[in-house]
Design a protein around this motif. Structure first.
Motif, PDB file in Angstrom:
ATOM      1  N   UNK A   1      33.355   7.814 -43.924  1.00 49.08           N
ATOM      2  CA  UNK A   1      32.767   7.530 -45.226  1.00 49.08           C
ATOM      3  C   UNK A   1      31.338   7.482 -45.136  1.00 49.08           C
ATOM      4  N   UNK A   2      30.771   7.474 -43.961  1.00 46.06           N
ATOM      5  CA  UNK A   2      29.092   7.447 -43.803  1.00 46.06           C
ATOM      6  C   UNK A   2      28.660   8.540 -42.951  1.00 46.06           C
ATOM      7  N   UNK A   3      27.319   8.898 -42.917  1.00 47.07           N
ATOM      8  CA  UNK A   3      26.833   9.439 -41.883  1.00 47.07           C
ATOM      9  C   UNK A   3      26.420   8.660 -40.844  1.00 47.07           C
ATOM     10  N   UNK A   4      26.774   8.521 -39.529  1.00 49.49           N
ATOM     11  CA  UNK A   4      26.587   7.302 -38.650  1.00 49.49           C
ATOM     12  C   UNK A   4      25.779   8.102 -37.559  1.00 49.49           C
ATOM     13  N   UNK A   5      24.934   7.011 -37.238  1.00 49.00           N
ATOM     14  CA  UNK A   5      24.051   7.205 -35.832  1.00 49.00           C
ATOM     15  C   UNK A   5      24.949   7.288 -34.419  1.00 49.00           C
ATOM     16  N   UNK A   6      24.225   7.951 -33.498  1.00 48.48           N
ATOM     17  CA  UNK A   6      25.037   7.691 -32.120  1.00 48.48           C
ATOM     18  C   UNK A   6      25.294   6.226 -31.991  1.00 48.48           C
ATOM     19  N   UNK A   7      26.341   6.012 -31.012  1.00 46.63           N
ATOM     20  CA  UNK A   7      26.528   4.614 -30.624  1.00 46.63           C
ATOM     21  C   UNK A   7      25.411   3.981 -29.764  1.00 46.63           C
TER      22      UNK A   7
ATOM     23  N   UNK B   1      32.403   0.688 -30.124  1.00 44.33           N
ATOM     24  CA  UNK B   1      30.744   0.796 -30.043  1.00 44.33           C
ATOM     25  C   UNK B   1      30.327   0.494 -31.400  1.00 44.33           C
ATOM     26  N   UNK B   2      29.084   0.079 -31.469  1.00 45.61           N
ATOM     27  CA  UNK B   2      28.252   0.020 -32.658  1.00 45.61           C
ATOM     28  C   UNK B   2      27.506   1.176 -33.038  1.00 45.61           C
ATOM     29  N   UNK B   3      27.610   1.421 -34.352  1.00 47.36           N
ATOM     30  CA  UNK B   3      26.550   2.561 -35.007  1.00 47.36           C
ATOM     31  C   UNK B   3      26.101   2.201 -36.021  1.00 47.36           C
ATOM     32  N   UNK B   4      24.950   2.745 -36.660  1.00 54.47           N
ATOM     33  CA  UNK B   4      24.234   2.731 -37.968  1.00 54.47           C
ATOM     34  C   UNK B   4      24.874   3.642 -38.996  1.00 54.47           C
ATOM     35  N   UNK B   5      25.159   3.054 -40.221  1.00 52.56           N
ATOM     36  CA  UNK B   5      25.666   4.027 -41.254  1.00 52.56           C
ATOM     37  C   UNK B   5      24.601   4.291 -42.145  1.00 52.56           C
ATOM     38  N   UNK B   6      24.678   5.634 -42.839  1.00 57.03           N
ATOM     39  CA  UNK B   6      23.697   5.940 -43.881  1.00 57.03           C
ATOM     40  C   UNK B   6      24.913   6.646 -44.697  1.00 57.03           C
ATOM     41  N   UNK B   7      24.243   6.987 -45.996  1.00 54.17           N
ATOM     42  CA  UNK B   7      25.154   7.899 -47.030  1.00 54.17           C
ATOM     43  C   UNK B   7      25.650   9.019 -46.354  1.00 54.17           C
ATOM     44  N   UNK B   8      26.897   9.562 -46.824  1.00 51.44           N
ATOM     45  CA  UNK B   8      27.563  10.600 -46.370  1.00 51.44           C
ATOM     46  C   UNK B   8      26.312  12.050 -46.266  1.00 51.44           C
ATOM     47  N   UNK B   9      26.466  12.722 -45.334  1.00 53.54           N
ATOM     48  CA  UNK B   9      25.477  13.733 -45.164  1.00 53.54           C
ATOM     49  C   UNK B   9      23.792  13.491 -45.088  1.00 53.54           C
TER      50      UNK B   9
ATOM     51  N   UNK C   1      20.338  12.820 -43.821  1.00 55.13           N
ATOM     52  CA  UNK C   1      19.531  13.263 -42.766  1.00 55.13           C
ATOM     53  C   UNK C   1      18.880  12.211 -41.984  1.00 55.13           C
ATOM     54  N   UNK C   2      19.042  10.866 -42.650  1.00 56.43           N
ATOM     55  CA  UNK C   2      18.433   9.518 -41.897  1.00 56.43           C
ATOM     56  C   UNK C   2      19.132   9.574 -40.441  1.00 56.43           C
ATOM     57  N   UNK C   3      20.404   9.854 -40.427  1.00 57.74           N
ATOM     58  CA  UNK C   3      21.311   9.419 -39.379  1.00 57.74           C
ATOM     59  C   UNK C   3      20.431  10.337 -38.056  1.00 57.74           C
ATOM     60  N   UNK C   4      20.172  11.655 -38.129  1.00 53.80           N
ATOM     61  CA  UNK C   4      19.512  12.266 -37.150  1.00 53.80           C
ATOM     62  C   UNK C   4      18.132  12.017 -36.854  1.00 53.80           C
ATOM     63  N   UNK C   5      17.488  11.595 -37.780  1.00 47.66           N
ATOM     64  CA  UNK C   5      16.198  10.753 -37.732  1.00 47.66           C
ATOM     65  C   UNK C   5      16.330   9.451 -36.631  1.00 47.66           C
ATOM     66  N   UNK C   6      17.278   8.658 -36.992  1.00 49.89           N
ATOM     67  CA  UNK C   6      17.429   7.572 -36.272  1.00 49.89           C
ATOM     68  C   UNK C   6      17.827   7.845 -34.809  1.00 49.89           C
TER      69      UNK C   6
END
Length: 263
Positions: A115-121, A220-228, A230-235
């Motif tokens: 449901x989200x665009x997730x960061x790496x763990x 594992x923990x990750x950070x979630x952003x809105x689906x698709x 581009x903030x996930x890649x930035x993080x």
């Protein structure tokens, strides 16, 4: 004349609607990074969850996640704004743009990653059983806890474990509320994150009479952003840089979570 006036009104309304449509379309076409930079804030959805996100004596949000979120916001030229959310509604809050990310010791379960665009763990974790210290010897295996009543945070990995094991449980608003239920005797036990357990229960904490016993899984923990988003890649870039320059390790040491950091 009446027909002419009516036609003019229809034309004006049509132009207005076209104008509105263009404006909305323009907003929708912006990337999440552009959207956040334009408004100047990264709105971070959190719950009261020491040592990741909690308030200091002045009411400011601090913790490993809160400090890292503030540093990330600064790295993209905005300020972090923290909003306490109902954990069960985190996806709805993201999609409705009341928050820009969920950064709160969030376990990367299927519901989240789909449901989200997730960061790496960035941290390792587990779900653990919390019981009164004077009863801990009785509850050292999964089989031994199956007759207990549990308190778990609604929508959490702890609730997922309770469902999977077929346990009798009550869903509460936050993991801190689950601890309160056990301390008050209204639930026999709770299931919470091991990182929170290490900070919140046992000698020298506010719950000195509680302890943790059975570990139920590893996660594992990750950070979630809105689906698709581009903030996930930035993080992910920010995480990589923070590991390289030692700032993530330093922040983790401040909140005593350095052993949980992913390699």
């Amino acid at each position: 004349m009446k027909k002419l006036v009516a036609l003019v009104l229809v034309a004006v309304m049509g132009l207005s609607m076209v104008g509105c449509g263009k404006k909305d379309s323009s907003n929708d076409s912006k990337s999440d990074l552009e959207y956040v930079k334009e408004k100047g804030t990264l709105v971070v959805g959190v719950t009261d969850f020491a040592p990741m996100d909690y308030k200091d004596d002045s009411g400011n949000w601090i913790g490993f996640d809160a400090d890292m979120a503030s540093a990330f916001a600064e790295s993209i030229g905005v300020k972090a704004e923290f909003v306490e959310i109902d954990w069960d509604n985190k996806i709805m809050e993201l999609d409705g743009k009341t928050i820009d990310c969920v950064w709160n010791g969030m376990t990367l379960i299927d519901e989240v990653t789909s449901s989200m665009a997730c960061s790496d763990a960035y941290c390792n974790n587990a779900q653990v059983v919390i019981v009164p210290q004077d009863k801990a010897d009785q509850y050292q295996t999964v089989d031994s806890i199956k007759e207990l009543t549990f308190a778990v945070e609604a929508g959490s990995a702890g609730e997922g474990q309770a469902k999977e094991l077929g346990l009798n449980y009550t869903a509460v608003k936050a993991q801190s509320d689950a601890l309160m239920e056990v301390a008050a005797g209204t639930s026999d036990a709770a299931i919470i994150d091991s990182l929170m357990a290490a900070a919140m229960v046992g000698e020298g904490t506010g719950y000195a009479n509680l302890t943790y016993t059975v570990g139920l899984n590893s996660e594992e923990y990750g950070v979630g952003f809105r689906k698709d988003s581009d903030l996930a890649a930035e993080l992910n870039k920010f995480f990589k840089d923070s590991k390289a320059d030692g700032s993530m390790e330093k922040c983790a040491e401040k909140y005593k979570v350095q052993a949980a950091l992913t390699k």
